[in-house]
Design a protein around this motif. Structure first.
Motif, PDB file in Angstrom:
ATOM      1  N   ARG A 385       0.776  -1.295  -0.033  1.00 33.82           N
ATOM      2  CA  ARG A 385      -0.120  -0.202   0.163  1.00 33.82           C
ATOM      3  C   ARG A 385       0.990   1.156   0.018  1.00 33.82           C
ATOM      4  NH1 ARG A 385      -5.014  -0.465   0.331  1.00 33.82           N
ATOM      5  NH2 ARG A 385      -4.859  -2.438   1.368  1.00 33.82           N
ATOM      6  N   ASP A 386       0.704   2.188  -1.056  1.00 35.06           N
ATOM      7  CA  ASP A 386       1.278   3.129  -1.230  1.00 35.06           C
ATOM      8  C   ASP A 386       2.941   3.198  -1.327  1.00 35.06           C
ATOM      9  OD1 ASP A 386      -0.982   4.970  -0.978  1.00 35.06           O
ATOM     10  OD2 ASP A 386      -0.814   4.864   1.030  1.00 35.06           O
ATOM     11  N   ALA A 387       3.207   2.155  -1.908  1.00 34.40           N
ATOM     12  CA  ALA A 387       4.926   1.775  -1.773  1.00 34.40           C
ATOM     13  C   ALA A 387       5.273   2.466  -3.003  1.00 34.40           C
ATOM     14  CB  ALA A 387       5.062   0.237  -2.350  1.00 34.40           C
ATOM     15  N   ASP A 388       6.470   2.942  -3.155  1.00 30.78           N
ATOM     16  CA  ASP A 388       7.439   3.526  -4.273  1.00 30.78           C
ATOM     17  C   ASP A 388       7.964   2.524  -5.047  1.00 30.78           C
ATOM     18  OD1 ASP A 388       6.978   6.514  -4.061  1.00 30.78           O
ATOM     19  OD2 ASP A 388       7.936   5.832  -1.921  1.00 30.78           O
ATOM     20  N   VAL A 389       8.304   1.315  -4.440  1.00 26.73           N
ATOM     21  CA  VAL A 389       8.681   0.303  -5.202  1.00 26.73           C
ATOM     22  C   VAL A 389       8.331  -1.082  -4.280  1.00 26.73           C
ATOM     23  CG1 VAL A 389      10.955   0.272  -4.202  1.00 26.73           C
ATOM     24  CG2 VAL A 389      10.734  -0.623  -6.359  1.00 26.73           C
ATOM     25  N   VAL A 390       8.173  -2.010  -5.233  1.00 21.54           N
ATOM     26  CA  VAL A 390       7.972  -3.578  -4.681  1.00 21.54           C
ATOM     27  C   VAL A 390       9.121  -4.389  -4.821  1.00 21.54           C
ATOM     28  CG1 VAL A 390       6.432  -5.562  -4.764  1.00 21.54           C
ATOM     29  CG2 VAL A 390       5.614  -3.056  -4.918  1.00 21.54           C
ATOM     30  N   VAL A 391       9.534  -5.242  -4.030  1.00 20.63           N
ATOM     31  CA  VAL A 391      10.564  -5.874  -4.124  1.00 20.63           C
ATOM     32  C   VAL A 391      10.375  -7.470  -3.633  1.00 20.63           C
ATOM     33  CG1 VAL A 391      11.769  -5.348  -1.970  1.00 20.63           C
ATOM     34  CG2 VAL A 391      13.275  -6.545  -3.715  1.00 20.63           C
ATOM     35  N   LEU A 392      10.282  -8.452  -4.662  1.00 24.25           N
ATOM     36  CA  LEU A 392       9.868  -9.879  -4.412  1.00 24.25           C
ATOM     37  C   LEU A 392      11.266 -10.620  -3.827  1.00 24.25           C
ATOM     38  CD1 LEU A 392       7.704 -12.108  -6.121  1.00 24.25           C
ATOM     39  CD2 LEU A 392       9.696 -12.972  -5.259  1.00 24.25           C
ATOM     40  N   LEU A 393      11.564 -11.045  -2.690  1.00 26.54           N
ATOM     41  CA  LEU A 393      12.638 -11.579  -1.985  1.00 26.54           C
ATOM     42  C   LEU A 393      12.429 -13.114  -1.751  1.00 26.54           C
ATOM     43  CD1 LEU A 393      13.347  -8.318   0.145  1.00 26.54           C
ATOM     44  CD2 LEU A 393      14.470  -8.949  -1.775  1.00 26.54           C
ATOM     45  N   GLY A 419      13.479 -10.091  -7.336  1.00 27.01           N
ATOM     46  CA  GLY A 419      14.977 -10.734  -6.774  1.00 27.01           C
ATOM     47  C   GLY A 419      14.925 -12.502  -7.093  1.00 27.01           C
ATOM     48  N   ARG A 420      13.994 -13.103  -7.323  1.00 30.19           N
ATOM     49  CA  ARG A 420      13.932 -14.304  -7.426  1.00 30.19           C
ATOM     50  C   ARG A 420      13.417 -14.928  -8.809  1.00 30.19           C
ATOM     51  NH1 ARG A 420      17.011 -16.503  -3.467  1.00 30.19           N
ATOM     52  NH2 ARG A 420      16.612 -15.907  -1.717  1.00 30.19           N
ATOM     53  N   HIS A 421      13.378 -13.956 -10.026  1.00 26.16           N
ATOM     54  CA  HIS A 421      12.836 -14.576 -11.188  1.00 26.16           C
ATOM     55  C   HIS A 421      11.624 -15.314 -11.054  1.00 26.16           C
ATOM     56  CE1 HIS A 421      16.576 -13.583 -13.791  1.00 26.16           C
ATOM     57  NE2 HIS A 421      16.875 -13.005 -12.620  1.00 26.16           N
ATOM     58  N   ALA A 422      10.728 -14.893 -10.229  1.00 24.05           N
ATOM     59  CA  ALA A 422       9.659 -15.609  -9.952  1.00 24.05           C
ATOM     60  C   ALA A 422       8.479 -15.249 -10.697  1.00 24.05           C
ATOM     61  CB  ALA A 422       9.155 -15.713  -8.351  1.00 24.05           C
TER      62      ALA A 422
END
Length: 453
Positions: A385-393, A419-422
């Motif tokens: 919510r209201d994120a400037d960037v999402v990072v999948l870890l 981050g995981r090529h998912a």
């Protein structure tokens, strides 16, 4: 035929609890032993103190059968058991890359004085080669039964998230023994497993000790190899995901563990390869495994490079930016955060001034204890919510299945680092997302850097 032995399992952490529960379900009388009475109390009450799919149900079944119970009394354990499995942890030393053997030594010195009859002690913990010989002598000199107490080594190969299957039908069993009697006892202790045509490799103690660290070193090498190729791809504009798929068609290479991304973590691979390299240096053969230092270095660089991608998407500065971190555990289907790349990245971004909110399906409680400075959410969409960037870890399936358009509706900026090529880049780009991943060309959404008003 050897009668079915009674088993003790010393150490009721991840390895020990899983082994004790599964062996009881397979029909053995099992006594779990631990100096941590809180673990004993939880297990006795039917509570598994960590996340592992399928294990809570098996614990309930084992307790109901009456074949499994727990104690902190080593005298009771010695009187009960015919085969004693050592399943205590061997973490990395605080001031060295060497393995910390204090828990293994403590387990043996606590048990040995009560061993008054012929019995077999079996190490399952991951230890530096040469440890078994030292422990065998310790048992011989301190146990009242003396030479009647033998030591064997049976390394574990559990994969977190698949530990039940790996215990009840492993891909192989390795028995490091010094006598035919010890081998006979181990075959009796694994009778239901061997009956499923699981291969058994019988060897000496030192080879059995080496099998686990050699296997982990090979897997770590394969992971870091493709991540080294990712660095080359980033410099050339090539796509490491496609490169890995092309390599996987070669049956000599194969696709398993050839997954580019954030790299490995957890309680095994990082500390095992460091301890292996340290032990090799002690033995005077450090040059033979010197490549493991670079493997470790490549793996660490993946974390820093993931942070770099987030910074790049934030125009060079994450201070004050809101970052949604999807994942905390070192791998999916686990709540283990030991040396977790996900939390390392999240904590680094926090130190750089970002406002980081983490969500993980299983590891939130563990993450909060270690990183109370981070924010935590109740769902992936809540974190975003209201994120400037999402990072999948961490590549949990529920993250793979997130609707790009649903997440786009809650973020401030549609920018994601995979981050995981998912994820499938085209799906996210079609929903307006700027997509970045290690070793892959940037993919821009149809509405570049779109913002929510």
């Amino acid at each position: 035929m050897t009668a079915r032995p009674r088993l003790t399992v010393i150490g009721t952490g991840y390895l020990g609890a899983t082994h004790a529960i599964c062996m009881a379900v397979m029909g053995f009388e099992v006594l779990g032993v631990d100096v941590d009475t809180s673990k004993i109390e939880k297990l006795t009450a039917g509570e598994v103190p960590f996340f592992e799919p399928g294990l809570p149900e098996l614990l309930a079944k084992a307790l109901e059968s009456g074949r499994l119970r727990f104690t902190s009394d080593f005298r009771e354990a010695a009187a009960f058991g015919d085969v004693h499995f050592l399943c205590v942890g061997t973490p990395q030393q605080a001031d060295s890359e060497a393995a910390d053997l204090r828990y293994v030594d403590a387990a043996v010195t606590s048990l040995a004085p009560h061993l008054t009859r012929r019995t077999l002690v079996v190490g399952k913990s991951t230890v530096p080669v040469g440890t078994a010989a030292r422990l065998a002598e310790l048992l011989r000199t301190t146990a009242p039964a003396g030479d009647q107490v033998e030591l064997a080594w049976n390394p574990e190969f559990l994969r977190e998230g698949f530990a039940v299957d790996d215990t009840m039908k492993p891909d192989r069993l390795v028995f490091g023994v010094t006598s035919a009697w010890a081998q006979e006892q181990l075959r009796a202790a694994f009778g239901p497993v061997i009956a499923q045509d699981v291969p058994v490799k019988v060897t000496d103690l030192q080879t059995a000790e080496l099998v686990k660290v050699a296997a982990n070193s090979f897997l770590a090498t394969k992971i870091s190899y493709i991540n080294a190729m990712a660095e080359v791809c980033e410099a050339t504009g090539a796509d490491v995901h496609d490169l890995a798929e092309a390599l996987a068609y070669d049956e000599r290479i194969g696709g398993k563990f050839l997954r580019p991304g954030l790299g490995f973590g957890g309680g095994c691979l990082p500390k095992d390869i460091r301890a292996f390299a340290h032990r090799a240096e002690e033995l005077g053969v450090g040059q033979a495994v010197g490549f493991l230092r670079e493997i470790d270095g490549i793996n660490r660089r993946r974390r820093a490079r993931t942070v770099d991608l987030v910074v790049e998407l934030c125009a060079g500065d994450v201070a004050g930016k809101r970052v949604a971190a999807l994942g905390a555990a070192f791998k999916p289907n686990s709540d283990d955060i030991r040396d977790a790349p996900a939390l390392d990245v999240a904590a680094t971004l926090h130190r750089m001034g970002a406002v980081v909110t983490v969500f993980d399906p299983a590891a939130l409680d563990n993450a909060r204890r270690v990183h109370p400075e981070l924010g935590y959410a109740t769902s992936a969409l809540d974190a975003a919510r209201d994120a400037d960037v999402v990072v999948l870890l961490t590549e949990w399936n529920e993250f793979r299945e997130i609707s790009p358009s649903a997440m786009a509706a809650v973020v401030r900026r549609t920018r994601i680092v995979d981050g995981r090529h998912a994820l499938v880049p085209a799906h996210w780009a079609a929903a307006g997302w700027d997509y970045r991943a290690l070793g892959r060309p940037a993919v821009h959404g149809s509405v570049h850097g779109s913002a929510r008003s």
